[in-house]
Design an enzyme around this catalytic site. Structure first.
Site, mmCIF file in Angstrom:
data_model
loop_
_atom_site.group_PDB
_atom_site.id
_atom_site.type_symbol
_atom_site.label_atom_id
_atom_site.label_comp_id
_atom_site.label_asym_id
_atom_site.label_seq_id
_atom_site.Cartn_x
_atom_site.Cartn_y
_atom_site.Cartn_z
ATOM 1 N N GLY A 180 0.719 -1.257 -0.162
ATOM 2 C CA GLY A 180 -0.062 -0.135 0.018
ATOM 3 C C GLY A 180 0.860 1.414 0.079
ATOM 4 O O GLY A 180 0.152 2.439 -0.081
ATOM 5 N N GLY A 182 2.824 2.609 -2.331
ATOM 6 C CA GLY A 182 3.280 2.884 -3.657
ATOM 7 C C GLY A 182 2.753 4.206 -4.142
ATOM 8 O O GLY A 182 1.521 4.538 -3.691
ATOM 9 N N CYS A 185 -0.483 3.794 -6.033
ATOM 10 C CA CYS A 185 -1.292 2.501 -5.449
ATOM 11 C C CYS A 185 -2.424 2.862 -4.734
ATOM 12 O O CYS A 185 -2.293 4.042 -4.037
ATOM 13 C CB CYS A 185 -0.189 1.681 -4.422
ATOM 14 S SG CYS A 185 -1.159 0.717 -3.308
HETATM 15 P P1 5GP Z 1 6.566 3.953 -5.687
HETATM 16 O O1 5GP Z 1 8.080 3.770 -5.680
HETATM 17 O O2 5GP Z 1 5.944 4.460 -6.829
HETATM 18 O O3 5GP Z 1 6.173 4.508 -4.363
HETATM 19 O O4 5GP Z 1 6.024 2.386 -5.432
HETATM 20 C C1 5GP Z 1 6.552 1.272 -6.583
HETATM 21 C C2 5GP Z 1 5.787 -0.045 -5.983
HETATM 22 O O5 5GP Z 1 4.236 0.299 -6.130
HETATM 23 C C3 5GP Z 1 5.498 -1.200 -7.030
HETATM 24 O O6 5GP Z 1 7.179 -1.846 -6.970
HETATM 25 C C4 5GP Z 1 4.561 -2.044 -6.611
HETATM 26 O O7 5GP Z 1 4.942 -2.929 -5.535
HETATM 27 C C5 5GP Z 1 3.515 -1.025 -6.213
HETATM 28 N N1 5GP Z 1 2.444 -0.917 -7.359
HETATM 29 C C6 5GP Z 1 2.741 -0.830 -8.487
HETATM 30 N N2 5GP Z 1 1.642 -0.622 -9.248
HETATM 31 C C7 5GP Z 1 0.487 -0.803 -8.254
HETATM 32 C C8 5GP Z 1 -0.811 -0.952 -8.260
HETATM 33 O O8 5GP Z 1 -1.549 -0.612 -9.235
HETATM 34 N N3 5GP Z 1 -1.520 -1.130 -7.123
HETATM 35 C C9 5GP Z 1 -0.705 -1.225 -5.762
HETATM 36 N N4 5GP Z 1 -1.610 -1.614 -4.763
HETATM 37 N N5 5GP Z 1 0.717 -1.399 -5.900
HETATM 38 C C10 5GP Z 1 1.235 -1.111 -6.978
#
Ligand code: 5GP
Length: 346
Positions: A180, A182, A185
């Site tokens: 959660g 991300g 996300c």
């Molecule tokens: P960020 O670095 O952008 O904060 O987080 C990246 C991570 O978000 C990814 O490696 C993956 O674990 C998660 N993530 C990517 N796409 C989604 C999505 O559509 N839903 C959710 N719940 N998590 C995502």
């Protein structure tokens, strides 16, 4: 119903306390790490930052660009078999690039065929599911580890110590941590499920390290300071999506909006991704990701320098000559305010 009363932390809740140090310059800090993996017995040396396996981040181009700086990438899972085989056959031996997969039998069969042709060029895999607490995930890891004893397996996602231990005992070398946090996300909003990322790192890191395993903090880093906090809290690797998005290497089209150049970035469980790869959002589920338009940011190289500069700076402030020492030298202080935003957030 139960309530856990102890306070859980996110990156925004803490700062790192400076310590006396004999380091005189950031250039004296070594931010690479060496690991021997518990199950595969493989050896790793590099800067433990990994591009996320999202189709707008974990591209072949990103993997090549990051490899030049000793960073890694997890390729997204939507590449075709022959592209993957050709790519792995062509990469230099010292690069750390993860082949990503889900847990369906089609994912497994595709991997088996690509691995058969690419051979030892595929040394790292990332098994990625939104919810790493299911029996089908555990069974898949079991099967994969039995079939491939020498491959380094990163798998997740989980956020608690007991599941981290179970995965490590099952055969996972690097447990991927984060539910959660991300940038694109929406799981916390849609399902109400999650765990503050810094506490997840601290708790899962403790559990993993006690068994000779490692963790990768996945999601929630919004600035180089957040990476410093994640490493300080005990993350061995850090996976980045949003911070590496919007660059030339991401493969997206550059769009003009009111005279500004923009690039699309979306979650892998967003409607955009499901429309693209799964023929839409299935009737029994909701999208758990969103789409955003980011400013186009040029080549990733500048961003890499900025990220690594920030982590080096954190090491200098606490007197850590090597990244490995950062968590031992980290004391977090709880804060009510992070930044002075009188001139706007930047
Ligand atoms: P960020 O670095 O952008 O904060 O987080 C990246 C991570 O978000 C990814 O490696 C993956 O674990 C998660 N993530 C990517 N796409 C989604 C999505 O559509 N839903 C959710 N719940 N998590 C995502």
């Amino acid at each position: 119903m139960r309530i856990e009363e102890d306070f859980k932390l996110d990156f925004k809740d803490v700062l790192i306390r400076p310590k006396r140090s004999t380091l005189t310059s950031r250039s004296e800090v070594d931010i690479s790490r060496e690991f021997s993996f518990r199950h595969s017995a493989g050896k790793y040396r590099g800067i433990p930052v990994i591009a996320a396996n999202m189709d707008t981040v974990g591209t072949f181009e990103m993997a090549k660009a990051l490899s030049r700086h000793q960073l890694s990438a997890a390729l997204h899972k939507h590449y075709g078999e022959s592209e993957l085989t050709d790519f792995f056959r062509a990469i230099p031996a010292e690069s750390t690039i993860f082949y990503s997969m889900g847990i369906t039998s089609a994912d497994y069969e595709k991997f088996r065929r690509v691995k058969e042709t690419a051979g030892d060029a595929i040394a790292y895999v990332c098994v990625d599911v939104a919810n790493g607490y299911t029996k089908s995930f555990v069974d898949f890891i079991n099967k994969l580890r039995k079939a491939y004893p020498q491959i380094t397996i990163m798998a997740g996602n989980v956020v608690t110590g007991e599941m981290t231990e179970e995965l490590i005992l099952l055969g996972v070398d690097i447990v991927k941590v984060g539910i959660g946090p991300g940038s694109v996300c929406t799981t916390r909003k849609m399902a109400g499920v999650g765990y503050p990322q810094l506490s997840a790192i601290i708790e899962c890191g403790d559990a993993a390290h006690g068994l000779g395993g490692l963790i990768c903090s996945d999601g929630g880093c919004t600035s180089p300071g957040d990476l410093a906090k994640a490493f300080g809290g005990g993350a061995d690797f850090i996976m980045l999506g949003g911070m590496l998005a919007g660059h030339d290497e991401c493969g997206g089209d550059i769009e003009e909006h009111d005279g500004a150049r923009k690039v699309r970035f979306y979650g892998m469980s967003s409607r955009t991704a499901m429309d693209k790869y799964s023929g839409g959002v299935a009737h029994y589920r909701a999208s758990e990701g969103k789409e955003v338009l980011l400013d186009y940011r040029g080549p990733v190289e500048g961003t890499v320098q900025e990220i690594l500069g920030g982590v080096r700076s954190a090491c200098t402030y606490v007197g850590a000559r090597r990244l490995k020492e950062l968590s031992k030298r980290t004391t977090f202080i709880r804060v009510a305010r992070q930044l002075n935003e009188v001139f706007g957030a930047s």
